[in-house]
Motif scaffolding. Structure first.
Motif, mmCIF file in Angstrom:
data_model
loop_
_atom_site.group_PDB
_atom_site.id
_atom_site.type_symbol
_atom_site.label_atom_id
_atom_site.label_comp_id
_atom_site.label_asym_id
_atom_site.label_seq_id
_atom_site.Cartn_x
_atom_site.Cartn_y
_atom_site.Cartn_z
ATOM 1 N N THR A 62 0.835 -1.202 0.000
ATOM 2 C CA THR A 62 0.000 0.000 0.000
ATOM 3 C C THR A 62 0.872 1.256 0.000
ATOM 4 O OG1 THR A 62 -0.049 -0.181 2.402
ATOM 5 C CG2 THR A 62 -1.930 -1.105 1.199
ATOM 6 N N ASP A 63 2.091 1.121 0.430
ATOM 7 C CA ASP A 63 3.012 2.248 0.511
ATOM 8 C C ASP A 63 4.408 1.740 0.124
ATOM 9 O OD1 ASP A 63 3.967 4.585 3.206
ATOM 10 O OD2 ASP A 63 4.222 4.662 1.029
ATOM 11 N N ALA A 66 7.930 3.180 1.210
ATOM 12 C CA ALA A 66 8.320 2.969 2.610
ATOM 13 C C ALA A 66 8.451 1.483 2.943
ATOM 14 C CB ALA A 66 7.299 3.610 3.543
ATOM 15 N N GLN A 67 7.691 0.622 2.230
ATOM 16 C CA GLN A 67 7.629 -0.790 2.613
ATOM 17 C C GLN A 67 8.720 -1.652 1.996
ATOM 18 O OE1 GLN A 67 3.516 -1.119 1.310
ATOM 19 N NE2 GLN A 67 2.871 -1.613 3.382
ATOM 20 N N GLU A 69 12.078 -3.049 1.174
ATOM 21 C CA GLU A 69 13.353 -2.924 1.878
ATOM 22 C C GLU A 69 14.555 -3.305 1.009
ATOM 23 O OE1 GLU A 69 12.691 -3.316 6.442
ATOM 24 O OE2 GLU A 69 12.013 -5.203 5.548
ATOM 25 N N GLU A 99 16.539 -7.602 11.422
ATOM 26 C CA GLU A 99 15.987 -8.895 11.034
ATOM 27 C C GLU A 99 17.146 -9.781 10.598
ATOM 28 O OE1 GLU A 99 12.142 -8.656 8.912
ATOM 29 O OE2 GLU A 99 13.043 -10.117 7.533
ATOM 30 N N VAL A 119 18.250 -7.706 7.481
ATOM 31 C CA VAL A 119 17.761 -6.358 7.178
ATOM 32 C C VAL A 119 18.459 -5.444 8.186
ATOM 33 C CG1 VAL A 119 15.792 -4.784 7.145
ATOM 34 C CG2 VAL A 119 15.524 -7.138 6.320
ATOM 35 N N VAL A 121 19.304 -1.299 9.480
ATOM 36 C CA VAL A 121 18.814 0.084 9.450
ATOM 37 C C VAL A 121 19.787 0.955 8.659
ATOM 38 C CG1 VAL A 121 18.602 2.134 10.942
ATOM 39 C CG2 VAL A 121 17.468 0.015 11.568
ATOM 40 N N ILE A 122 19.277 1.879 7.894
ATOM 41 C CA ILE A 122 20.124 2.879 7.225
ATOM 42 C C ILE A 122 20.369 3.993 8.248
ATOM 43 C CG2 ILE A 122 20.261 4.570 5.363
ATOM 44 C CD1 ILE A 122 18.375 2.734 3.744
ATOM 45 N N GLN A 135 10.246 12.449 0.123
ATOM 46 C CA GLN A 135 9.349 11.751 1.057
ATOM 47 C C GLN A 135 9.538 10.242 0.944
ATOM 48 O OE1 GLN A 135 6.552 12.475 3.122
ATOM 49 N NE2 GLN A 135 7.018 14.648 3.174
ATOM 50 N N ASP A 136 9.267 9.562 2.052
ATOM 51 C CA ASP A 136 9.166 8.087 2.046
ATOM 52 C C ASP A 136 10.429 7.409 1.529
ATOM 53 O OD1 ASP A 136 5.692 8.261 0.990
ATOM 54 O OD2 ASP A 136 6.582 8.277 2.999
ATOM 55 N N THR A 140 15.624 1.093 5.680
ATOM 56 C CA THR A 140 16.361 -0.160 5.853
ATOM 57 C C THR A 140 16.898 -0.647 4.510
ATOM 58 O OG1 THR A 140 14.277 -1.352 5.577
ATOM 59 C CG2 THR A 140 15.019 -0.974 7.850
ATOM 60 N N THR B 58 15.440 -9.749 16.459
ATOM 61 C CA THR B 58 15.658 -9.971 15.021
ATOM 62 C C THR B 58 14.973 -11.239 14.513
ATOM 63 O OG1 THR B 58 17.719 -11.150 15.460
ATOM 64 C CG2 THR B 58 17.885 -8.789 15.047
ATOM 65 N N ARG B 63 9.281 -7.537 14.592
ATOM 66 C CA ARG B 63 10.424 -6.712 15.068
ATOM 67 C C ARG B 63 10.104 -6.164 16.454
ATOM 68 N NH1 ARG B 63 11.858 -4.011 9.155
ATOM 69 N NH2 ARG B 63 12.377 -6.020 8.246
ATOM 70 N N SER B 115 4.859 11.658 5.253
ATOM 71 C CA SER B 115 3.517 11.141 4.942
ATOM 72 C C SER B 115 3.277 9.827 5.680
ATOM 73 C CB SER B 115 3.372 10.937 3.430
ATOM 74 O OG SER B 115 4.293 9.984 2.971
ATOM 75 N N GLU B 165 4.260 0.833 10.009
ATOM 76 C CA GLU B 165 4.687 -0.221 9.082
ATOM 77 C C GLU B 165 5.798 -1.034 9.725
ATOM 78 O OE1 GLU B 165 3.407 -0.812 6.246
ATOM 79 O OE2 GLU B 165 2.419 1.026 5.600
ATOM 80 N N THR B 167 8.606 -1.227 8.609
ATOM 81 C CA THR B 167 9.830 -0.418 8.477
ATOM 82 C C THR B 167 9.805 0.837 9.342
ATOM 83 O OG1 THR B 167 8.813 0.692 6.598
ATOM 84 C CG2 THR B 167 10.264 -1.160 6.105
#
Lengths: 198, 341
Positions: A62-63, A66-67, A69, A99, A119, A121-122, A135-136, A140, B58, B63, B115, B165, B167
């Protein structure tokens, strides 16, 4: 229905920043693994636009910006199985994982895909200038860790491009290749260990 | 609105090791509260504070993490989540030691400029004694009251922001005003024990960055005696400093000025300069290769970044009849006679 043109244009707009970050992450991985022996290669890639749009168009996202990875993904390939825990410890110490899964066949009599999947994190200090203006942006990235033999079996699978399920003989042949790769991987590791101990 | 449009807010009094129910709850939203939170947000500069990553489970498909889970629940709820915030209060009580004073725990949820995202701010304000002077009918009265000080140097904060989410809300910005003065153990109470997080720049990454940056500055300022003295003093100071966290900016501010500072900061990406890390002393010593030799004749030889035993470095050590003999050779670039007075 997903707006394919919109997804494509939006991804193209962010791709230069993703590429800069991918290079930074590759440099950081090299730094993190300095002194660790038996590293065959370290590589990072930014997802190409067509692949992103194909995945992002699926209903479950749906996004997608952002989703998803794997907009940036990295990989380390080692010579031997014994190197995997060494590299894994160094990477998690450096990057910090959200993860981690060791992927392997479900049962002991099965042979197939093997790889460590992470996974990470950035971190804020890796993000290039201009990142916050979009945006968005992803928070990760994905990472794989495997041996040369694990990679030799896994990588051609993408290219073979099965349409539907392979026939019975093809499945048996692929399992035989996986078992052979597993055996070679294990034997090479045993040899390396014996020579190191002698 | 600096902090973002206020959606919900909670406040609880929390005492160290408190096990019973906490007094407080959801507090009414008002324009003065919004204004107060905006001022606090702006003055603290928490939006650009050090970044941490939550140490999530993890292996968990969600998470799982106590602070993250609470932040998601509180931020995206459609009704007050007092029970969730009380769990945070309990966690805070458990992480405080008996030397700590009671604190006000404030949790506020705001709209985010990102957003689909929300922003959760977590503040702890310790209790302090304050004087209250009242004059009634010409008679002054001085009382000693307990109040939660918004400007206390012991206050702490965390900003968690992101979408609802997989993330989202994996990281936070943190402030611990107390840790600017003292030990890492103090900061660890907030970051490690309460937030269960780690600095985004690992000790190893930070130490390697610092050593590399010092080496580059040292090379760049060859021939500049003052700059070299400053860099050598920085190395010595860093080697003996214990329990502190650093950033490239804080090292520059503490030890360097002028050409030394410029050379030090020249090769560091702006995004990396403010990132906070703990110094790994063993790794720092290995990378700096800083050794100081005092010879039997009183001569002192100190050689940062020079490989001992490497002829190129000009310093070699050999063993003769059980004694280690040092030989140093190089072109004199500067000679100073130091006198008293």
């Amino acid at each position: 229905m997903a707006d394919i043109t919109g997804l494509s244009e939006a991804f193209e707009a962010r791709r230069p920043l993703l590429q800069v970050l991918a290079q930074t992450l590759e440099d950081k991985t090299r730094e993190a693994l300095q002194g660790v022996p038996h590293i065959d290669r370290i590589s990072f890639r930014t997802k190409d636009t067509a692949s992103f749009v194909k995945k992002a168009s699926k209903a479950k996202y749906t996004d997608p910006f952002a989703q998803l990875e794997d907009q940036i993904a990295g990989r380390v390939i080692t010579f031997f199985r014994d190197d995997i825990p060494v590299v894994r410890d160094r990477l998690t110490q450096w990057f910090g994982d959200v993860e981690h899964e060791t992927k392997e066949p479900a049962g002991p009599e099965e042979f197939g895909y093997e790889s460590d999947h992470f996974v990470f994190v950035i971190a804020e200090h890796w993000k290039p200038a201009g990142w916050e203006s979009l945006q968005d942006m992803p928070g990760t990235f994905e990472f794989q860790l495997r041996t040369l033999f694990m990679h030799a079996w896994a990588e051609p699978q993408h290219d073979l491009g099965y349409k539907g399920s392979p026939d019975r003989d093809t499945k048996k042949e692929l399992a035989w290749i996986a078992a052979s790769a597993w055996g070679a991987d294990r034997t090479l590791n045993d040899i390396a260990r014996r020579l190191a101990d002698s | 609105m600096a902090s973002g449009q206020l959606i919900t807010a909670y406040a609880y009094e929390v005492a160290p090791r408190q096990a019973s129910s906490f007094s407080g709850g959801a507090i009414p939203i008002s324009a003065p509260l919004q204004a107060a939170l905006d001022r606090t947000f702006e003055r603290s500069k928490i939006g650009s504070a050090p970044a941490v990553s939550f140490m999530v489970d993890t292996g968990s498909p969600t998470r799982a993490h106590p602070i993250r889970d609470a932040a998601l629940a509180v931020s995206f709820a459609t009704s007050p989540q007092e029970s969730v915030v009380e769990q945070l209060a309990q966690r805070l009580a458990d992480s405080m030691d008996n030397r700590s004073k009671p604190s006000l725990l404030m949790v506020s949820v705001h709209q985010s400029a990102q957003s689909h995202a929300r922003r959760m701010l977590l503040w702890t304000f310790p209790q302090q004694e304050v004087f209250n002077l009242t004059v009634r009918g010409g008679h002054p009265q001085l009382e000693l009251l307990e109040a939660f000080n918004r400007e206390s140097s012991l206050r702490k904060a965390a900003l968690v922001e992101g979408p609802n989410e997989q993330t989202g809300m994996l990281t936070a910005r943190v402030l611990d005003f107390q840790s600017t003065a003292t030990e890492r153990a103090v900061a660890d109470l907030w970051i490690v024990k309460f937030l269960h997080a780690r600095l985004q720049m690992s000790d190893l990454e930070g130490t390697q960055l610092l050593a590399r940056t010092l080496r580059q500055a040292h090379t760049k300022t060859r021939g500049d005696v003052d700059a070299q003295d400053q860099i050598n003093a920085a190395i010595t100071g860093l080697r003996v400093a214990s329990g502190q966290r650093w950033s490239i900016d804080s090292v520059a501010a503490t030890y360097l000025s002028g050409d030394a500072e410029r050379a030090f900061l020249a090769n560091v990406r702006p995004e990396e300069r403010a990132a906070v890390f703990g110094l790994d002393h063993d790794r720092f010593d290995q990378l700096i290769q800083y050794t100081r030799f005092t010879l039997a004749n009183g001569v002192i030889v100190s050689a940062p970044f020079v490989e001992i035993g490497n002829e190129e470095g000009g310093v070699t050590i050999t063993e003769i009849d059980g004694k280690r003999i040092l030989q140093a050779e190089g072109e004199i670039q500067e000679e100073q006679v130091r006198t008293r007075g």
